[in-house]
Design a protein around this motif. Structure first.
Motif, short mmCIF file in Angstrom:
data_model
loop_
_atom_site.label_atom_id
_atom_site.label_comp_id
_atom_site.label_asym_id
_atom_site.label_seq_id
_atom_site.Cartn_x
_atom_site.Cartn_y
_atom_site.Cartn_z
N PRO A 198 12.73 2.65 -0.60
CA PRO A 198 13.68 2.84 -1.69
C PRO A 198 12.79 3.28 -2.72
N ILE A 199 11.59 3.49 -2.76
CA ILE A 199 10.80 4.23 -3.95
C ILE A 199 9.95 5.38 -3.09
N ILE A 200 10.04 6.32 -3.86
CA ILE A 200 9.46 7.61 -3.75
C ILE A 200 8.40 7.57 -4.64
N LEU A 201 7.02 7.51 -4.38
CA LEU A 201 5.82 7.78 -5.23
C LEU A 201 5.36 9.07 -5.05
N ALA A 202 5.42 10.12 -6.10
CA ALA A 202 5.08 11.67 -6.07
C ALA A 202 3.99 11.85 -6.73
N ASP A 203 2.58 11.92 -6.29
CA ASP A 203 1.35 12.09 -7.14
C ASP A 203 1.15 13.64 -7.28
N GLU B 222 8.67 -9.89 -5.89
CA GLU B 222 7.39 -10.43 -5.11
C GLU B 222 6.42 -10.14 -5.63
N ASP B 223 5.54 -11.17 -6.22
CA ASP B 223 4.25 -10.85 -6.89
C ASP B 223 3.11 -10.45 -5.69
N VAL B 224 2.88 -8.96 -5.80
CA VAL B 224 2.07 -8.43 -4.77
C VAL B 224 0.68 -8.17 -5.41
N SER B 225 0.32 -8.57 -6.46
CA SER B 225 -0.90 -8.26 -7.19
C SER B 225 -2.24 -9.09 -6.63
N ARG B 226 -1.81 -10.02 -5.77
CA ARG B 226 -2.72 -10.94 -5.05
C ARG B 226 -2.68 -10.87 -3.44
N LEU B 227 -2.09 -9.87 -2.97
CA LEU B 227 -1.91 -10.03 -1.58
C LEU B 227 -3.07 -9.25 -0.92
N SER B 228 -3.16 -9.70 0.35
CA SER B 228 -4.38 -9.22 1.15
C SER B 228 -4.17 -7.74 1.75
N ASP B 229 -5.25 -6.93 2.03
CA ASP B 229 -4.87 -5.63 2.54
C ASP B 229 -3.84 -5.45 3.58
N LEU C 40 -0.62 -5.96 1.78
CA LEU C 40 -0.41 -4.80 0.98
C LEU C 40 0.30 -3.63 1.97
N SER C 41 -0.38 -3.42 3.05
CA SER C 41 -0.15 -2.25 3.90
C SER C 41 1.34 -2.39 4.43
N PHE C 42 1.63 -3.59 4.71
CA PHE C 42 3.17 -3.85 5.35
C PHE C 42 4.13 -3.78 4.06
N ILE C 43 3.85 -3.95 2.79
CA ILE C 43 4.82 -3.83 1.53
C ILE C 43 4.93 -2.20 1.59
N LEU D 132 -3.02 3.57 -12.56
CA LEU D 132 -1.61 2.95 -12.36
C LEU D 132 -0.88 3.36 -11.20
N MET D 133 -1.01 4.57 -10.61
CA MET D 133 -0.30 5.22 -9.53
C MET D 133 -0.65 4.22 -8.13
N ASN D 134 -1.98 3.90 -8.14
CA ASN D 134 -2.58 3.16 -7.10
C ASN D 134 -2.06 1.61 -7.03
N MET D 135 -2.01 1.21 -8.49
CA MET D 135 -1.17 -0.04 -8.40
C MET D 135 0.05 -0.12 -7.91
N LEU D 136 1.03 0.82 -8.42
CA LEU D 136 2.33 1.04 -8.23
C LEU D 136 2.47 1.20 -6.57
N GLY D 137 1.66 1.71 -6.04
CA GLY D 137 1.68 2.02 -4.59
C GLY D 137 1.17 1.15 -3.54
N CYS D 138 0.56 0.08 -4.31
CA CYS D 138 -0.02 -1.10 -3.55
C CYS D 138 -1.14 -0.58 -2.81
N LEU D 139 -1.96 0.58 -3.36
CA LEU D 139 -3.08 1.06 -2.74
C LEU D 139 -4.32 0.12 -3.23
N ASP D 140 -4.08 -0.47 -4.60
CA ASP D 140 -5.16 -1.25 -5.04
C ASP D 140 -4.47 -2.51 -5.63
N VAL D 141 -5.26 -3.32 -5.98
CA VAL D 141 -4.79 -4.54 -7.02
C VAL D 141 -5.62 -4.82 -8.00
#
Length: 229
Positions: A164-169, A70-77, A80-83, A50-59
Motif C-alpha cells: 500500500p505504501i511506496i517509499l521513494a528516496d 499498529e504501534d511499530v516504534s518498539r518492534l523487534s528487527d 519490523l522486517s515483516f512489516i 525520517l525516511m528510515n523511521m517511516l520505512g521501519c528501517l530504524d526505531v
C-alpha cells in the motif's frame, strides 16, 4: 481518507550525552491513505532519518509511530522486517539491482524471500514490469539498460506484491531530466491507482510534483502544505 501513518512526538537522538545530535526533534505527522507526499530538506535536515523511521528501517529514541493503526516504534528487527515486506515498497536513488540477474530475476528476488510460489511470483513480476513499460526487456541485465530503465526495474520490484505504501528516496537523483520525468509519471500513476506515495528529495522542482509538500529543517517540520489542484 483514513490515516495510514501517524507519528507523535517522534525523536531520534544519536550519541546521547554530551555530544548528542537530535536528528528528529518532536516530530508530529499524519499521512492518509492515497496521498502523494514529498518530504523535502537539505543534507543534515533530518529527512533521511525520517525516511528510515517511516520505512521501519530504524526505531525512534522516543515518541510513537502508528502504521495502519499498529504501534511499530518498539518492534523487534524481525517484526519490523515483516512489516516492511508486507506494507512498503522501496525505491532508492542507486537502484540497488543485482548486476548478474536479469530484470525479471531482480523483480522476483524479494518474492523468493517472501516465499511466494514460483508461478505466482513470475506472474506478479511480469505484470509489474509491463506496468513500468519494460515487458520486452525482461531478460536484460542492468548493464544493458539505461539509468531510467534500471530505475523502472527498481519500481517494478517495489510494486510487484502491491504494497500500500511506496517509499521513494531520491528516485530521480541519478537520472537525466527526461528519465526523471518518466519516473515521476510512473509514481503519479501508481498514486492514481490508490497507492500512498512518499517521496524523499532535496530537489524543490521534483517535490512540486507531489500534492503535499512537507519541509523539514533541523529535525523539525518547518512547514506542511497541500497544493491547490
Amino acid at each position: 481518507m483514513a490515516s495510514l501513518i501517524e507519528i507523535r512526538d517522534m525523536c531520534k537522538v544519536y550519541n546521547p550525552g554530551e555530544n548528542e545530535v537530535w536528528a528528529l526533534d518532536r516530530v508530529n505527522l499524519s499521512i492518509s491513505e492515497g496521498e502523494f507526499v514529498a518530504i523535502i530538506g537539505q543534507s543534515g535536515s533530518g529527512k533521511s532519518t525520517l525516511m528510515n523511521m517511516l520505512g521501519c528501517l530504524d526505531v525512534p529514541t522516543a515518541g510513537m509511530y502508528l502504521l495502519c493503526g499498529e504501534d511499530v516504534s518498539r518492534l523487534s528487527d524481525d517484526e519490523l522486517s515483516f512489516i516492511r515486506n508486507k506494507q512498503i515498497g522501496f525505491v532508492f536513488q542507486g537502484f540497488n539491482l543485482i548486476q548478474s540477474l536479469t530484470a525479471l530475476e531482480n523483480v522476483e528476488l524479494p518474492l523468493i524471500y517472501r516465499k511466494v510460489p514460483k508461478n505466482l511470483r513470475r506472474e506478479l513480476s511480469l505484470k509489474a514490469l509491463e506496468k513500468v513499460g519494460l515487458g520486452k526487456r525482461i531478460e536484460h541485465k542492468p548493464s544493458e539498460m539505461s539509468g531510467g530503465q534500471q530505475q523502472r526495474v527498481a519500481i517494478a520490484r517495489a510494486i510487484a506484491q502491491a504494497p500500500p505504501i511506496i517509499l521513494a528516496d531520491e528516485p530521480t537523483g541519478n537520472l537525466d531530466s527526461q528519465s526523471s520525468k518518466e519516473i515521476m509519471g510512473i509514481l503519479k500513476e501508481l498514486n492514481r491507482e490508490g497507492r500512498t506515495v512518499i517521496l524523499i528529495t532535496h530537489d524543490s522542482e521534483i517535490a512540486m510534483e507531489a500534492r503535499r509538500i512537507i519541509h523539514i529543517k533541523d529535525g523539525r517540520i518547518d512547514y506542511d502544505e497541500i497544493k491547490e489542484m
